[in-house]
Design an enzyme around this catalytic site. Structure first.
Site, PDB file in Angstrom:
ATOM      1  N   LYS A   1       0.993  -1.170  -0.132  1.00 29.22           N
ATOM      2  CA  LYS A   1      -0.198   0.018   0.136  1.00 29.22           C
ATOM      3  C   LYS A   1       0.917   1.090  -0.048  1.00 29.22           C
ATOM      4  O   LYS A   1       0.721   2.184  -0.938  1.00 29.22           O
ATOM      5  CB  LYS A   1      -0.830   0.088   1.338  1.00 29.22           C
ATOM      6  CG  LYS A   1      -2.015  -0.979   1.173  1.00 29.22           C
ATOM      7  CD  LYS A   1      -2.762  -0.823   2.537  1.00 29.22           C
ATOM      8  CE  LYS A   1      -2.156  -0.651   3.842  1.00 29.22           C
ATOM      9  NZ  LYS A   1      -1.633  -2.172   4.129  1.00 29.22           N
TER      10      LYS A   1
ATOM     11  N   ARG B   1      -9.829   1.402   8.293  1.00 34.45           N
ATOM     12  CA  ARG B   1      -9.458  -0.040   8.515  1.00 34.45           C
ATOM     13  C   ARG B   1     -10.603  -0.494   9.208  1.00 34.45           C
ATOM     14  O   ARG B   1     -10.468  -1.907   9.291  1.00 34.45           O
ATOM     15  CB  ARG B   1      -8.306   0.071   9.399  1.00 34.45           C
ATOM     16  CG  ARG B   1      -6.949  -0.217   8.707  1.00 34.45           C
ATOM     17  CD  ARG B   1      -6.004  -0.471   9.826  1.00 34.45           C
ATOM     18  NE  ARG B   1      -4.716  -1.186   9.746  1.00 34.45           N
ATOM     19  CZ  ARG B   1      -3.671  -0.329   9.192  1.00 34.45           C
ATOM     20  NH1 ARG B   1      -3.338   0.688   8.755  1.00 34.45           N
ATOM     21  NH2 ARG B   1      -2.379  -1.237   9.301  1.00 34.45           N
TER      22      ARG B   1
ATOM     23  N   ARG C   1      11.232  -6.476   5.051  1.00 36.61           N
ATOM     24  CA  ARG C   1      10.819  -4.991   4.907  1.00 36.61           C
ATOM     25  C   ARG C   1      11.565  -3.948   5.742  1.00 36.61           C
ATOM     26  O   ARG C   1      11.821  -4.488   7.021  1.00 36.61           O
ATOM     27  CB  ARG C   1       9.284  -4.709   5.286  1.00 36.61           C
ATOM     28  CG  ARG C   1       8.993  -3.072   5.312  1.00 36.61           C
ATOM     29  CD  ARG C   1       7.390  -2.987   4.883  1.00 36.61           C
ATOM     30  NE  ARG C   1       6.675  -3.226   6.116  1.00 36.61           N
ATOM     31  CZ  ARG C   1       5.663  -2.650   6.184  1.00 36.61           C
ATOM     32  NH1 ARG C   1       4.988  -2.167   5.089  1.00 36.61           N
ATOM     33  NH2 ARG C   1       4.896  -2.804   7.481  1.00 36.61           N
TER      34      ARG C   1
ATOM     35  N   ARG D   1      10.601  -2.436  11.333  1.00 35.45           N
ATOM     36  CA  ARG D   1       9.540  -1.814  12.318  1.00 35.45           C
ATOM     37  C   ARG D   1       9.176  -2.771  13.384  1.00 35.45           C
ATOM     38  O   ARG D   1       9.377  -4.237  13.058  1.00 35.45           O
ATOM     39  CB  ARG D   1       8.296  -1.640  11.776  1.00 35.45           C
ATOM     40  CG  ARG D   1       8.232  -0.328  10.690  1.00 35.45           C
ATOM     41  CD  ARG D   1       7.031  -0.102  10.052  1.00 35.45           C
ATOM     42  NE  ARG D   1       5.541  -0.811  10.490  1.00 35.45           N
ATOM     43  CZ  ARG D   1       4.452  -0.566  10.232  1.00 35.45           C
ATOM     44  NH1 ARG D   1       4.337   0.140   8.757  1.00 35.45           N
ATOM     45  NH2 ARG D   1       3.332  -1.206  10.559  1.00 35.45           N
TER      46      ARG D   1
ATOM     47  N   ARG E   1      -1.263  -9.215  13.086  1.00 33.60           N
ATOM     48  CA  ARG E   1      -1.807  -7.973  11.885  1.00 33.60           C
ATOM     49  C   ARG E   1      -2.491  -8.581  11.045  1.00 33.60           C
ATOM     50  O   ARG E   1      -3.499  -8.067  10.417  1.00 33.60           O
ATOM     51  CB  ARG E   1      -0.685  -7.250  11.748  1.00 33.60           C
ATOM     52  CG  ARG E   1       0.019  -6.277  12.594  1.00 33.60           C
ATOM     53  CD  ARG E   1       1.310  -5.902  12.177  1.00 33.60           C
ATOM     54  NE  ARG E   1       1.424  -4.956  11.211  1.00 33.60           N
ATOM     55  CZ  ARG E   1       2.386  -4.772  10.444  1.00 33.60           C
ATOM     56  NH1 ARG E   1       3.384  -5.266  10.546  1.00 33.60           N
ATOM     57  NH2 ARG E   1       2.327  -4.041   9.423  1.00 33.60           N
TER      58      ARG E   1
HETATM   59  P1  AMP Z   1       0.644   0.491   9.328  1.00 35.76           P
HETATM   60  O1  AMP Z   1       1.750   1.218   9.226  1.00 35.76           O
HETATM   61  O2  AMP Z   1      -0.511   0.814   8.371  1.00 35.76           O
HETATM   62  O3  AMP Z   1       0.909  -0.911   9.068  1.00 35.76           O
HETATM   63  O4  AMP Z   1       0.015   0.617  10.967  1.00 35.76           O
HETATM   64  C1  AMP Z   1       0.513   0.321  11.992  1.00 35.76           C
HETATM   65  C2  AMP Z   1      -0.208   0.291  13.289  1.00 35.76           C
HETATM   66  O5  AMP Z   1      -0.694   1.639  13.432  1.00 35.76           O
HETATM   67  C3  AMP Z   1      -1.303  -0.813  13.051  1.00 35.76           C
HETATM   68  O6  AMP Z   1      -1.065  -2.054  13.318  1.00 35.76           O
HETATM   69  C4  AMP Z   1      -2.244  -0.090  14.132  1.00 35.76           C
HETATM   70  O7  AMP Z   1      -1.832  -0.433  15.472  1.00 35.76           O
HETATM   71  C5  AMP Z   1      -2.011   1.320  14.036  1.00 35.76           C
HETATM   72  N1  AMP Z   1      -2.942   1.873  12.897  1.00 35.76           N
HETATM   73  C6  AMP Z   1      -2.751   2.474  11.595  1.00 35.76           C
HETATM   74  N2  AMP Z   1      -3.954   2.846  11.122  1.00 35.76           N
HETATM   75  C7  AMP Z   1      -4.778   2.736  11.812  1.00 35.76           C
HETATM   76  C8  AMP Z   1      -6.166   2.867  11.571  1.00 35.76           C
HETATM   77  N3  AMP Z   1      -6.856   3.281  10.597  1.00 35.76           N
HETATM   78  N4  AMP Z   1      -7.107   2.227  12.686  1.00 35.76           N
HETATM   79  C9  AMP Z   1      -6.616   1.783  13.844  1.00 35.76           C
HETATM   80  N5  AMP Z   1      -5.226   1.696  14.039  1.00 35.76           N
HETATM   81  C10 AMP Z   1      -4.103   2.036  13.053  1.00 35.76           C
END
Ligand code: AMP
Length: 220
Positions: free
Chosen positions: A13, A88, A127, A160, A171
């Site tokens: 993404k 999400r 990653r 990360r 996740r």
């Molecule tokens: P990402 O970088 O998009 O994989 O997001 C990393 C983490 O941030 C996720 O595993 C969630 O804990 C939190 N997070 C990111 N976007 C959201 C969202 N839209 N709603 C809730 N938690 C989020």
């Protein structure tokens, strides 16, 4: 133009949103980056979300919605943006639709990047992310020119903490349970574009741009 990029963790993404933003000259709004920035700045919201992120769970929706709505109220989003990682959940998708509708705006297209589960795990474990500009790399598929350094800004690359195996499993579980229903939500609104995400970065990008082009031209 408001575009949502949907896909499991590791689907690409962030990479595809970056390419699309350059192509359409739109800002890239990544909710995960907003969470990580809040955490780094040790804001109240960031500290509240910390434990969720560490466990690979979603943070509270009201925090995600608040951060996103604040971010899109900034002047650079006036003619649209590309959402990555948001919405999400159905609750977030509905909140976003409502907030945009209040300004006479709406989501134009949602792009779902599909990648097999096995491939997702492989991608996430390799990653690496730039600590300064968040550009993603992959040790095998998209390595940086100099090991450990970002091609764009020279920043340090890191893994990360939530890309470690145990958290990745959680996740992915969360994605299939809570986020996948959004695909149907946008399908019903006739906004969904499904793309095979297992074709290499450039091919996926070309596919996305080619399916979006007719709509972008109509918008202009
Ligand atoms: P990402 O970088 O998009 O994989 O997001 C990393 C983490 O941030 C996720 O595993 C969630 O804990 C939190 N997070 C990111 N976007 C959201 C969202 N839209 N709603 C809730 N938690 C989020």
């Amino acid at each position: 133009m408001h575009i949502v990029i949907l896909g499991a963790p590791g689907a690409g993404k962030g990479t595809q949103a970056d390419i699309l933003c350059q192509e359409l000259d739109l800002p890239h709004i990544a909710s995960g980056d907003l969470f990580r920035q809040a955490l780094e700045k040790k804001t109240e919201l960031g500290l509240l979300a910390k434990s969720y992120m560490e466990r690979g769970e979603l943070g509270p929706s009201e925090i995600a919605i608040k951060m996103i709505l604040e971010r899109i109220s900034l002047p650079d989003c006036v003619s649209g943006c590309v959402f990555d990682g948001f919405p999400r959940t159905l609750e977030q998708a509905e909140a976003l639709d409502k907030a945009l509708a209040e300004q006479g705006k709406s989501i134009d297209k949602a792009i779902y990047i599909q990648v097999p589960r096995k491939e997702l795990v492989k991608r996430l474990s390799g990653r690496r992310i730039c600590r300064s500009c968040q550009t993603p790399y992959h040790l095998m598929a998209a390595p940086p020119r100099v090991a450990g350094k970002c091609d764009k800004c020279g920043g340090d690359l890191y893994q990360r903490p939530d890309d470690k195996e145990e958290t990745v499993k959680e996740r992915l579980k969360v994605f299939f349970a809570l986020t996948l229903p959004i695909v149907d939500y946008y399908k019903k609104q006739e906004k969904l574009i499904e793309v095979n995400g297992n074709l290499g970065i450039q091919n996926v990008a070309e596919k996305i741009i080619s399916v979006l082009k007719p709509f972008v031209i109509t918008e202009l």
